[in-house]
Write a protein that holds these residues in place. Sequence first.
Motif, PDB file in Angstrom:
ATOM      1  N   GLN A   4       0.828  -1.205   0.000  1.00 37.84           N
ATOM      2  CA  GLN A   4       0.000   0.000   0.000  1.00 37.84           C
ATOM      3  C   GLN A   4       0.869   1.265   0.000  1.00 37.84           C
ATOM      4  O   GLN A   4       0.567   2.222  -0.709  1.00 37.84           O
ATOM      5  CB  GLN A   4      -0.939   0.001   1.200  1.00 37.84           C
ATOM      6  N   PHE A   5       1.957   1.269   0.787  1.00 39.18           N
ATOM      7  CA  PHE A   5       2.881   2.399   0.762  1.00 39.18           C
ATOM      8  C   PHE A   5       3.465   2.558  -0.636  1.00 39.18           C
ATOM      9  O   PHE A   5       3.542   3.665  -1.158  1.00 39.18           O
ATOM     10  CB  PHE A   5       4.021   2.187   1.764  1.00 39.18           C
ATOM     11  N   GLN A   6       3.886   1.446  -1.232  1.00 42.07           N
ATOM     12  CA  GLN A   6       4.502   1.499  -2.553  1.00 42.07           C
ATOM     13  C   GLN A   6       3.539   2.033  -3.603  1.00 42.07           C
ATOM     14  O   GLN A   6       3.909   2.864  -4.425  1.00 42.07           O
ATOM     15  CB  GLN A   6       5.023   0.117  -2.964  1.00 42.07           C
ATOM     16  N   ARG A   7       2.292   1.584  -3.567  1.00 47.15           N
ATOM     17  CA  ARG A   7       1.281   2.092  -4.510  1.00 47.15           C
ATOM     18  C   ARG A   7       1.073   3.591  -4.329  1.00 47.15           C
ATOM     19  O   ARG A   7       0.933   4.329  -5.298  1.00 47.15           O
ATOM     20  CB  ARG A   7      -0.042   1.359  -4.329  1.00 47.15           C
ATOM     21  N   CYS A   8       1.035   4.035  -3.093  1.00 50.59           N
ATOM     22  CA  CYS A   8       0.818   5.453  -2.813  1.00 50.59           C
ATOM     23  C   CYS A   8       2.016   6.291  -3.262  1.00 50.59           C
ATOM     24  O   CYS A   8       1.850   7.356  -3.852  1.00 50.59           O
ATOM     25  CB  CYS A   8       0.525   5.660  -1.334  1.00 50.59           C
ATOM     26  N   ILE A   9       3.207   5.803  -2.995  1.00 49.01           N
ATOM     27  CA  ILE A   9       4.414   6.510  -3.441  1.00 49.01           C
ATOM     28  C   ILE A   9       4.395   6.660  -4.965  1.00 49.01           C
ATOM     29  O   ILE A   9       4.646   7.743  -5.503  1.00 49.01           O
ATOM     30  CB  ILE A   9       5.689   5.785  -2.960  1.00 49.01           C
ATOM     31  N   GLU A  10       4.084   5.580  -5.653  1.00 46.45           N
ATOM     32  CA  GLU A  10       4.025   5.633  -7.119  1.00 46.45           C
ATOM     33  C   GLU A  10       2.953   6.605  -7.601  1.00 46.45           C
ATOM     34  O   GLU A  10       3.180   7.374  -8.535  1.00 46.45           O
ATOM     35  CB  GLU A  10       3.784   4.233  -7.680  1.00 46.45           C
ATOM     36  N   ARG A  50       5.505  15.112  -3.844  1.00 50.91           N
ATOM     37  CA  ARG A  50       6.902  14.685  -3.718  1.00 50.91           C
ATOM     38  C   ARG A  50       7.313  14.548  -2.252  1.00 50.91           C
ATOM     39  O   ARG A  50       7.987  13.589  -1.873  1.00 50.91           O
ATOM     40  CB  ARG A  50       7.819  15.653  -4.449  1.00 50.91           C
ATOM     41  N   VAL A  51       6.901  15.485  -1.422  1.00 55.51           N
ATOM     42  CA  VAL A  51       7.236  15.414   0.001  1.00 55.51           C
ATOM     43  C   VAL A  51       6.537  14.215   0.647  1.00 55.51           C
ATOM     44  O   VAL A  51       7.148  13.493   1.448  1.00 55.51           O
ATOM     45  CB  VAL A  51       6.870  16.734   0.730  1.00 55.51           C
ATOM     46  N   SER A  52       5.291  13.983   0.285  1.00 55.19           N
ATOM     47  CA  SER A  52       4.564  12.839   0.840  1.00 55.19           C
ATOM     48  C   SER A  52       5.253  11.535   0.469  1.00 55.19           C
ATOM     49  O   SER A  52       5.439  10.650   1.320  1.00 55.19           O
ATOM     50  CB  SER A  52       3.113  12.827   0.336  1.00 55.19           C
ATOM     51  N   ALA A  53       5.639  11.389  -0.781  1.00 56.88           N
ATOM     52  CA  ALA A  53       6.338  10.179  -1.220  1.00 56.88           C
ATOM     53  C   ALA A  53       7.655  10.014  -0.471  1.00 56.88           C
ATOM     54  O   ALA A  53       8.003   8.904  -0.045  1.00 56.88           O
ATOM     55  CB  ALA A  53       6.582  10.236  -2.731  1.00 56.88           C
ATOM     56  N   GLN A  54       8.348  11.109  -0.291  1.00 56.64           N
ATOM     57  CA  GLN A  54       9.630  11.063   0.424  1.00 56.64           C
ATOM     58  C   GLN A  54       9.437  10.594   1.867  1.00 56.64           C
ATOM     59  O   GLN A  54      10.165   9.725   2.356  1.00 56.64           O
ATOM     60  CB  GLN A  54      10.276  12.438   0.392  1.00 56.64           C
ATOM     61  N   LEU A  55       8.450  11.143   2.560  1.00 61.01           N
ATOM     62  CA  LEU A  55       8.230  10.754   3.948  1.00 61.01           C
ATOM     63  C   LEU A  55       7.745   9.315   4.061  1.00 61.01           C
ATOM     64  O   LEU A  55       8.118   8.612   5.008  1.00 61.01           O
ATOM     65  CB  LEU A  55       7.246  11.706   4.635  1.00 61.01           C
ATOM     66  N   MET A  56       6.950   8.861   3.102  1.00 59.43           N
ATOM     67  CA  MET A  56       6.537   7.450   3.127  1.00 59.43           C
ATOM     68  C   MET A  56       7.750   6.542   2.932  1.00 59.43           C
ATOM     69  O   MET A  56       7.889   5.531   3.626  1.00 59.43           O
ATOM     70  CB  MET A  56       5.484   7.174   2.050  1.00 59.43           C
ATOM     71  N   ALA A  57       8.620   6.893   2.003  1.00 55.34           N
ATOM     72  CA  ALA A  57       9.812   6.086   1.745  1.00 55.34           C
ATOM     73  C   ALA A  57      10.720   6.037   2.970  1.00 55.34           C
ATOM     74  O   ALA A  57      11.388   5.031   3.223  1.00 55.34           O
ATOM     75  CB  ALA A  57      10.574   6.625   0.537  1.00 55.34           C
ATOM     76  N   GLN A  58      10.709   7.107   3.752  1.00 57.23           N
ATOM     77  CA  GLN A  58      11.523   7.170   4.974  1.00 57.23           C
ATOM     78  C   GLN A  58      10.809   6.560   6.173  1.00 57.23           C
ATOM     79  O   GLN A  58      11.339   6.549   7.274  1.00 57.23           O
ATOM     80  CB  GLN A  58      11.871   8.633   5.284  1.00 57.23           C
ATOM     81  N   SER A  60       8.373   7.725   7.825  1.00 57.71           N
ATOM     82  CA  SER A  60       8.190   8.783   8.814  1.00 57.71           C
ATOM     83  C   SER A  60       6.889   8.600   9.583  1.00 57.71           C
ATOM     84  O   SER A  60       5.865   8.198   9.017  1.00 57.71           O
ATOM     85  CB  SER A  60       8.164  10.152   8.124  1.00 57.71           C
ATOM     86  N   GLU A  61       6.923   8.933  10.855  1.00 63.15           N
ATOM     87  CA  GLU A  61       5.712   8.883  11.665  1.00 63.15           C
ATOM     88  C   GLU A  61       4.713   9.967  11.252  1.00 63.15           C
ATOM     89  O   GLU A  61       3.565   9.961  11.682  1.00 63.15           O
ATOM     90  CB  GLU A  61       6.039   8.993  13.162  1.00 63.15           C
ATOM     91  N   TYR A  62       5.126  10.902  10.416  1.00 61.14           N
ATOM     92  CA  TYR A  62       4.256  11.978   9.953  1.00 61.14           C
ATOM     93  C   TYR A  62       3.665  11.705   8.576  1.00 61.14           C
ATOM     94  O   TYR A  62       2.887  12.504   8.060  1.00 61.14           O
ATOM     95  CB  TYR A  62       5.011  13.310   9.915  1.00 61.14           C
ATOM     96  N   ALA A  63       4.003  10.576   7.968  1.00 63.56           N
ATOM     97  CA  ALA A  63       3.563  10.286   6.600  1.00 63.56           C
ATOM     98  C   ALA A  63       2.043  10.259   6.488  1.00 63.56           C
ATOM     99  O   ALA A  63       1.473  10.834   5.560  1.00 63.56           O
ATOM    100  CB  ALA A  63       4.169   8.977   6.116  1.00 63.56           C
ATOM    101  N   ALA A  64       1.369   9.600   7.412  1.00 61.08           N
ATOM    102  CA  ALA A  64      -0.097   9.494   7.324  1.00 61.08           C
ATOM    103  C   ALA A  64      -0.758  10.867   7.415  1.00 61.08           C
ATOM    104  O   ALA A  64      -1.686  11.164   6.653  1.00 61.08           O
ATOM    105  CB  ALA A  64      -0.628   8.571   8.417  1.00 61.08           C
ATOM    106  N   GLN A  65      -0.274  11.707   8.321  1.00 64.83           N
ATOM    107  CA  GLN A  65      -0.848  13.051   8.455  1.00 64.83           C
ATOM    108  C   GLN A  65      -0.636  13.855   7.179  1.00 64.83           C
ATOM    109  O   GLN A  65      -1.543  14.556   6.721  1.00 64.83           O
ATOM    110  CB  GLN A  65      -0.201  13.783   9.626  1.00 64.83           C
ATOM    111  N   LEU A  66       0.554  13.763   6.630  1.00 66.94           N
ATOM    112  CA  LEU A  66       0.844  14.517   5.411  1.00 66.94           C
ATOM    113  C   LEU A  66       0.027  13.981   4.236  1.00 66.94           C
ATOM    114  O   LEU A  66      -0.453  14.753   3.410  1.00 66.94           O
ATOM    115  CB  LEU A  66       2.340  14.479   5.091  1.00 66.94           C
ATOM    116  N   CYS A  67      -0.175  12.667   4.197  1.00 69.79           N
ATOM    117  CA  CYS A  67      -0.956  12.078   3.112  1.00 69.79           C
ATOM    118  C   CYS A  67      -2.414  12.521   3.162  1.00 69.79           C
ATOM    119  O   CYS A  67      -3.060  12.658   2.119  1.00 69.79           O
ATOM    120  CB  CYS A  67      -0.836  10.558   3.121  1.00 69.79           C
ATOM    121  N   LYS A  68      -2.945  12.757   4.343  1.00 68.48           N
ATOM    122  CA  LYS A  68      -4.313  13.283   4.445  1.00 68.48           C
ATOM    123  C   LYS A  68      -4.392  14.657   3.790  1.00 68.48           C
ATOM    124  O   LYS A  68      -5.320  14.948   3.035  1.00 68.48           O
ATOM    125  CB  LYS A  68      -4.755  13.368   5.904  1.00 68.48           C
TER     126      LYS A  68
END
Length: 110
Positions: A4-10, A50-58, A60-68
Amino acid sequence: MNEQFQRCIEACYLCATACDNCATSCLQEEHVEMMRDCIRYDIQCAAICRVSAQLMAQKSEYAAQLCKLCAEICDRCGDECGQHEHDHCQHCARACHQCAEACRNMAGAA
């Protein structure tokens, strides 16, 4: 990294690329003044994708908030682009709405 992370990053990177293309193409349109909001949202959407993809790849505990937030911006950009008949705008609108859905799914699963 889970699927799911990979699909979202893509989806984020595809959306960012579509937004970059749309903004550049809008600047070439005959009545560029009518494209101002589209260009502005394209630039903002590409940046947050781009920032969301970067934080997901890392992981980050903030990825979900940023993805919203990314989903909200993608929806807004997609809605704006969808109002224009240009092929680049229509392609961008689809990419934005697909990314918004992927981000919402990822944020809900995180």
